[in-house]
Design a protein around this motif. Structure first.
Motif, PDB file in Angstrom:
ATOM      1  N   ALA A 201       0.820  -1.214   0.000  1.00 29.67           N
ATOM      2  CA  ALA A 201       0.000   0.000   0.000  1.00 29.67           C
ATOM      3  C   ALA A 201       0.854   1.264   0.000  1.00 29.67           C
ATOM      4  O   ALA A 201       0.498   2.262  -0.641  1.00 29.67           O
ATOM      5  N   HIS A 202       1.958   1.247   0.697  1.00 31.94           N
ATOM      6  CA  HIS A 202       2.852   2.402   0.682  1.00 31.94           C
ATOM      7  C   HIS A 202       3.311   2.706  -0.744  1.00 31.94           C
ATOM      8  O   HIS A 202       3.465   3.880  -1.125  1.00 31.94           O
ATOM      9  N   GLU A 203       3.525   1.652  -1.533  1.00 28.47           N
ATOM     10  CA  GLU A 203       3.964   1.832  -2.920  1.00 28.47           C
ATOM     11  C   GLU A 203       2.824   2.337  -3.804  1.00 28.47           C
ATOM     12  O   GLU A 203       3.046   3.151  -4.705  1.00 28.47           O
TER      13      GLU A 203
ATOM     14  N   ASP B 256      -7.797  -4.256   8.662  1.00 32.45           N
ATOM     15  CA  ASP B 256      -6.853  -3.932   7.582  1.00 32.45           C
ATOM     16  C   ASP B 256      -7.264  -2.653   6.866  1.00 32.45           C
ATOM     17  O   ASP B 256      -6.422  -1.816   6.527  1.00 32.45           O
ATOM     18  N   ILE B 257      -8.561  -2.520   6.630  1.00 32.29           N
ATOM     19  CA  ILE B 257      -9.051  -1.332   5.927  1.00 32.29           C
ATOM     20  C   ILE B 257      -8.904  -0.098   6.807  1.00 32.29           C
ATOM     21  O   ILE B 257      -8.596   0.999   6.317  1.00 32.29           O
ATOM     22  N   GLY B 258      -9.077  -0.255   8.112  1.00 32.51           N
ATOM     23  CA  GLY B 258      -8.844   0.860   9.019  1.00 32.51           C
ATOM     24  C   GLY B 258      -7.400   1.319   9.001  1.00 32.51           C
ATOM     25  O   GLY B 258      -7.117   2.532   9.036  1.00 32.51           O
ATOM     26  N   GLU B 259      -6.465   0.367   8.926  1.00 33.92           N
ATOM     27  CA  GLU B 259      -5.049   0.725   8.836  1.00 33.92           C
ATOM     28  C   GLU B 259      -4.741   1.420   7.514  1.00 33.92           C
ATOM     29  O   GLU B 259      -3.932   2.350   7.459  1.00 33.92           O
ATOM     30  N   LEU B 260      -5.422   0.981   6.455  1.00 26.62           N
ATOM     31  CA  LEU B 260      -5.237   1.629   5.162  1.00 26.62           C
ATOM     32  C   LEU B 260      -5.799   3.050   5.196  1.00 26.62           C
ATOM     33  O   LEU B 260      -5.219   3.969   4.614  1.00 26.62           O
TER      34      LEU B 260
END
Length: 300
Positions: free
Chosen positions: A265-267, A287-291
């Motif tokens: 995701a960082h990329e 996971d979506i919260g972290e995104l």
């Protein structure tokens, strides 16, 4: 940048819901709609901008085979998203995307990952998509159409043909290897064809249900190709891979590390053309919260 939700089918499985059979997560729409609504609501609480309807695996034929009325089931899927959207602080800002899975998903034999449809014709593919597409297109509550895990070049052509008279924006998310469409068609050929048959309603092209590591290479290749087109300069990129875990078909278990998801995701966020991101199999509200946190940190 807009944030999609994560997995529905595998998330329902985690919560004890049986999603076996040809309807997959669509089965839950009929048997345990409150469970579907709760998964949607948990994604809203995680900060999503877009909820996908639980219609990926559904079509008129497989619903009628189960003695169900397609229009009623599609309407229920939309209503559950609407209910969930109202439950969070983002409220009416949460959009609803009508999920449209490929012909391969209907076959229920893994062909959405190969695009090996045999002698299927353009007419067959358009007939398969038409009923569900019409229902989602006509709903005033569906904001955009999401064609997901499309593995076949012929199916892409069939979809574009059906959309010529529609009004809703849509995105095309492909089933891919690192270098091509699942059926072996090169990304260059896919983009060249779309460039020659432009639809102003197309907002993004990309991939889902792929490996997290593969996702970065796919985006870079599509970004480079789109930059060279005549008619697709305004088209963004969409990406929502699996969690980073890998499914072992023999042991029927998932193995590997989820950490690859956020690393990838960082990329994604380094590529300006990326406009829609989210997660697919084995990703969940956490996971979506972290995104969400990552997106917000990059934009602040």
């Amino acid at each position: 940048m807009l944030l999609l939700d994560g997995a529905l089918g595998t998330e329902l499985e985690k919560r004890g819901v049986d999603v076996s059979g040809g309807l997959w997560s669509g089965r839950a729409l009929v048997e345990v709609p409150d469970k579907v609504r709760q998964v949607h609501a948990d994604y809203v609480a995680s900060g999503v901008d877009i909820l996908l309807t639980a219609t990926y695996q559904l079509c008129d034929d497989n619903l009628r085979q189960q003695g169900l009325d397609p229009g009623t089931v599609y309407a229920r899927a939309i209503e559950l998203c609407r209910d969930a959207a109202k439950s969070g602080s983002r409220g009416s800002r949460v959009q609803i995307a009508g999920s449209i899975g490929p012909y391969g998903a209907f076959l229920a034999n893994g062909e959405e990952y190969t695009g090996n449809y045999g002698t299927v014709t353009m007419g067959t593919l358009q007939k398969f998509h038409r009923g569900r597409l019409d229902a989602l297109e006509k709903s005033p509550y569906v904001d955009l159409l999401a064609f997901e895990t499309v593995p076949s070049f012929l199916e892409i052509k069939a979809i574009v043909g059906l959309l010529s008279h529609g009004t809703k924006q849509w995105y095309l998310s492909l089933s891919v290897t690192a270098t091509s469409l699942a059926d072996g068609t090169s990304f260059d050929d896919v983009v060249d064809w779309l460039d020659a048959h432009p639809d102003p309603k197309l907002v993004a092209i990309g991939a889902n249900c792929c490996g997290a590591g593969v996702s970065v290479e796919v985006l870079k290749r599509l970004d480079s190709k789109l930059a060279k087109t005549a008619n697709l300069q305004g088209v963004g990129l969409v990406i929502y891979p699996n969690s980073g875990e890998v499914y072992d078909g023999e042991k029927k278990v998932w193995t590997g590390k989820k950490s690859e998801f956020l690393v990838a995701a960082h990329e994604w966020l380094r590529i300006p053309r990326v406009k829609i991101v989210g997660g697919c199999c084995r990703t969940g509200p956490r996971d979506i919260g972290e995104l969400r946190e990552l997106i917000d940190s990059k934009s602040s």
